[in-house]
Design an enzyme around this catalytic site. Structure first.
Site, PDB file in Angstrom:
ATOM      1  N   GLU A 294      19.561   1.280  15.370  1.00 40.77           N
ATOM      2  CA  GLU A 294      19.652   0.426  14.185  1.00 40.77           C
ATOM      3  C   GLU A 294      20.710   1.056  13.284  1.00 40.77           C
ATOM      4  O   GLU A 294      20.604   2.241  12.936  1.00 40.77           O
ATOM      5  CB  GLU A 294      18.308   0.352  13.467  1.00 40.77           C
TER       6      GLU A 294
ATOM      7  N   HIS B  26       7.787  -2.526   0.506  1.00 42.94           N
ATOM      8  CA  HIS B  26       7.860  -2.678  -0.953  1.00 42.94           C
ATOM      9  C   HIS B  26       6.643  -3.383  -1.533  1.00 42.94           C
ATOM     10  O   HIS B  26       6.338  -3.239  -2.714  1.00 42.94           O
ATOM     11  CB  HIS B  26       9.158  -3.363  -1.353  1.00 42.94           C
TER      12      HIS B  26
ATOM     13  N   HIS C 183       7.290   1.358   7.462  1.00 39.74           N
ATOM     14  CA  HIS C 183       7.704   2.759   7.512  1.00 39.74           C
ATOM     15  C   HIS C 183       6.542   3.605   7.008  1.00 39.74           C
ATOM     16  O   HIS C 183       6.204   3.554   5.818  1.00 39.74           O
ATOM     17  CB  HIS C 183       8.953   2.945   6.619  1.00 39.74           C
TER      18      HIS C 183
ATOM     19  N   GLU D  67       8.669   2.533  11.679  1.00 35.29           N
ATOM     20  CA  GLU D  67       9.688   3.535  11.345  1.00 35.29           C
ATOM     21  C   GLU D  67       8.965   4.834  11.014  1.00 35.29           C
ATOM     22  O   GLU D  67       7.985   4.828  10.256  1.00 35.29           O
ATOM     23  CB  GLU D  67      10.483   3.090  10.113  1.00 35.29           C
TER      24      GLU D  67
ATOM     25  N   ARG E 253       3.955   7.425   0.594  1.00 31.14           N
ATOM     26  CA  ARG E 253       4.212   6.895  -0.753  1.00 31.14           C
ATOM     27  C   ARG E 253       4.020   5.380  -0.846  1.00 31.14           C
ATOM     28  O   ARG E 253       3.786   4.860  -1.909  1.00 31.14           O
ATOM     29  CB  ARG E 253       5.612   7.265  -1.230  1.00 31.14           C
TER      30      ARG E 253
ATOM     31  N   ASN F 194      10.540  -6.075   6.484  1.00 29.70           N
ATOM     32  CA  ASN F 194       9.933  -4.796   6.117  1.00 29.70           C
ATOM     33  C   ASN F 194       9.054  -5.010   4.863  1.00 29.70           C
ATOM     34  O   ASN F 194       9.551  -5.492   3.846  1.00 29.70           O
ATOM     35  CB  ASN F 194      11.077  -3.811   5.834  1.00 29.70           C
TER      36      ASN F 194
ATOM     37  N   THR G 138      15.562   5.648   2.361  1.00 30.88           N
ATOM     38  CA  THR G 138      16.301   6.324   3.430  1.00 30.88           C
ATOM     39  C   THR G 138      17.797   6.298   3.122  1.00 30.88           C
ATOM     40  O   THR G 138      18.397   5.232   3.028  1.00 30.88           O
ATOM     41  CB  THR G 138      16.022   5.621   4.781  1.00 30.88           C
TER      42      THR G 138
ATOM     43  N   HIS H 255      19.274  -2.124   5.931  1.00 29.12           N
ATOM     44  CA  HIS H 255      19.291  -1.300   4.724  1.00 29.12           C
ATOM     45  C   HIS H 255      20.262  -1.874   3.689  1.00 29.12           C
ATOM     46  O   HIS H 255      21.460  -1.955   3.941  1.00 29.12           O
ATOM     47  CB  HIS H 255      19.663   0.172   4.965  1.00 29.12           C
TER      48      HIS H 255
ATOM     49  N   ARG I 173       5.660   6.806   5.946  1.00 27.58           N
ATOM     50  CA  ARG I 173       6.307   8.068   5.549  1.00 27.58           C
ATOM     51  C   ARG I 173       5.297   9.198   5.569  1.00 27.58           C
ATOM     52  O   ARG I 173       4.095   8.985   5.376  1.00 27.58           O
ATOM     53  CB  ARG I 173       6.905   7.935   4.147  1.00 27.58           C
TER      54      ARG I 173
HETATM   55  N1  PXP Z   1      15.678  -0.253   8.314  1.00 21.39           N
HETATM   56  C1  PXP Z   1      15.303   1.019   8.054  1.00 21.39           C
HETATM   57  C2  PXP Z   1      15.317   2.001   9.179  1.00 21.39           C
HETATM   58  C3  PXP Z   1      14.866   1.397   6.769  1.00 21.39           C
HETATM   59  O1  PXP Z   1      14.475   2.668   6.542  1.00 21.39           O
HETATM   60  C4  PXP Z   1      14.839   0.423   5.744  1.00 21.39           C
HETATM   61  C5  PXP Z   1      14.365   0.799   4.384  1.00 21.39           C
HETATM   62  O2  PXP Z   1      13.032   1.157   4.403  1.00 21.39           O
HETATM   63  C6  PXP Z   1      15.226  -0.891   6.067  1.00 21.39           C
HETATM   64  C7  PXP Z   1      15.660  -1.193   7.350  1.00 21.39           C
HETATM   65  C8  PXP Z   1      15.169  -2.005   5.073  1.00 21.39           C
HETATM   66  O3  PXP Z   1      16.014  -1.756   4.006  1.00 21.39           O
HETATM   67  P1  PXP Z   1      15.918  -2.674   2.709  1.00 21.39           P
HETATM   68  O4  PXP Z   1      14.555  -2.479   2.130  1.00 21.39           O
HETATM   69  O5  PXP Z   1      17.003  -2.156   1.842  1.00 21.39           O
HETATM   70  O6  PXP Z   1      16.139  -4.090   3.159  1.00 21.39           O
END
Ligand code: PXP
Length: 242
Positions: A150, A9, A42, A69, A48, A6, A100, A190, A44
């Site tokens: 998930e 960030h 994701h 997402e 953001r 993902n 989330t 997550h 949003r």
């Molecule tokens: N899966 C989903 C559905 C999420 O919303 C997130 C966070 O954006 C993640 C995975 C990844 O989480 P993390 O950034 O804590 O690894």
């Protein structure tokens, strides 16, 4: 076992300055070249971090499956139908949250999710539900027509002692087994880090992990020294390296 990365960030850092670096699309290319099995973004509603342009470009440039997402809103359904990522994962969105906070409560509005799955069905290969490891939510996911789920692993990740962690691990294992018995695919993500992911990888029913924050954080440690030396070289050469 697969890893999907993902890159939200990376976009968060860019948006902190509203500039053009670091570009999450460049990150997506590096993720792909590094051997990851999938990319997660994701988009949003408040934009953001990831922007529409990021998803559009990533889908044009990379070949590994992209998991978008998104919230189950008319705007997002329209975007998914026009961009056609490989997977859509429906997630809850609360404007106040930092990230989330938990899984979807499908029993709160099953008709909305059923309709969303139907709206996406003929365009999207895989439709997934981001849920807590909870048998009721798993059965509802199946009932609603999802291809996969998930598990939100936040409670496992936040466990502060071995007993709680072991309890969460058992819970995720049992829920993963139930989902597979029902014929739906299982991902997890997550809060997973270099320190806590391995026990989960022993759960054979989980086919893919979705990890973002910890990988981007780790890349700072791996890259910071190199980045400082590169800038030192420019600053201390008084323009000689131009
Ligand atoms: N899966 C989903 C559905 C999420 O919303 C997130 C966070 O954006 C993640 C995975 C990844 O989480 P993390 O950034 O804590 O690894």
């Amino acid at each position: 076992m697969k890893l999907a990365v993902n890159v939200d960030h990376v976009a968060t850092i860019r948006q902190a300055r509203r500039t053009d670096e670091p570009d999450p699309v460049t990150a997506a290319l590096i993720v792909e070249q590094s051997g990851a099995h999938g990319l997660v973004m994701h988009l949003r509603q408040d934009r953001r971090h990831i922007q529409l342009r990021d998803v559009e470009l990533a889908l044009k440039l990379i070949r590994i499956p992209v998991n978008l997402e998104m919230a189950a809103t008319p705007e997002m359904i329209e975007i998914a139908r026009s961009l056609v990522p490989h997977t859509v994962t429906l997630v809850p969105e609360n404007p106040e949250e930092v990230t989330t906070e938990g899984g979807l409560n499908l029993s709160g509005n099953p008709d909305l999710y059923r309709k969303t799955v139907l709206d996406l069905r003929n365009r999207i290969t895989e439709i997934s539900m981001f849920i807590d490891p909870d048998p009721r939510q798993i059965r509802l996911s199946k009932d609603i027509g999802a291809d996969s789920i998930e598990f939100h692993t936040g409670e496992y990740a936040a466990a502060s002692d071995d007993q709680t962690r072991a309890g969460q691990l058992d819970r995720i294992r049992e829920c993963a087994q139930l989902a597979r018995q029902l014929g739906i695919g299982v991902r997890a993500g997550h809060g997973l880090t270099y320190l806590n992911v391995q026990p989960l990888t022993r759960i054979q029913e989980i086919s893919e992990f979705s990890i973002g924050h910890s990988i981007v954080a780790q890349s700072v440690w791996i890259g910071l020294s190199h980045a400082v030396r590169k800038m030192l070289n420019l600053v201390c050469s008084r323009g000689e390296s131009w």
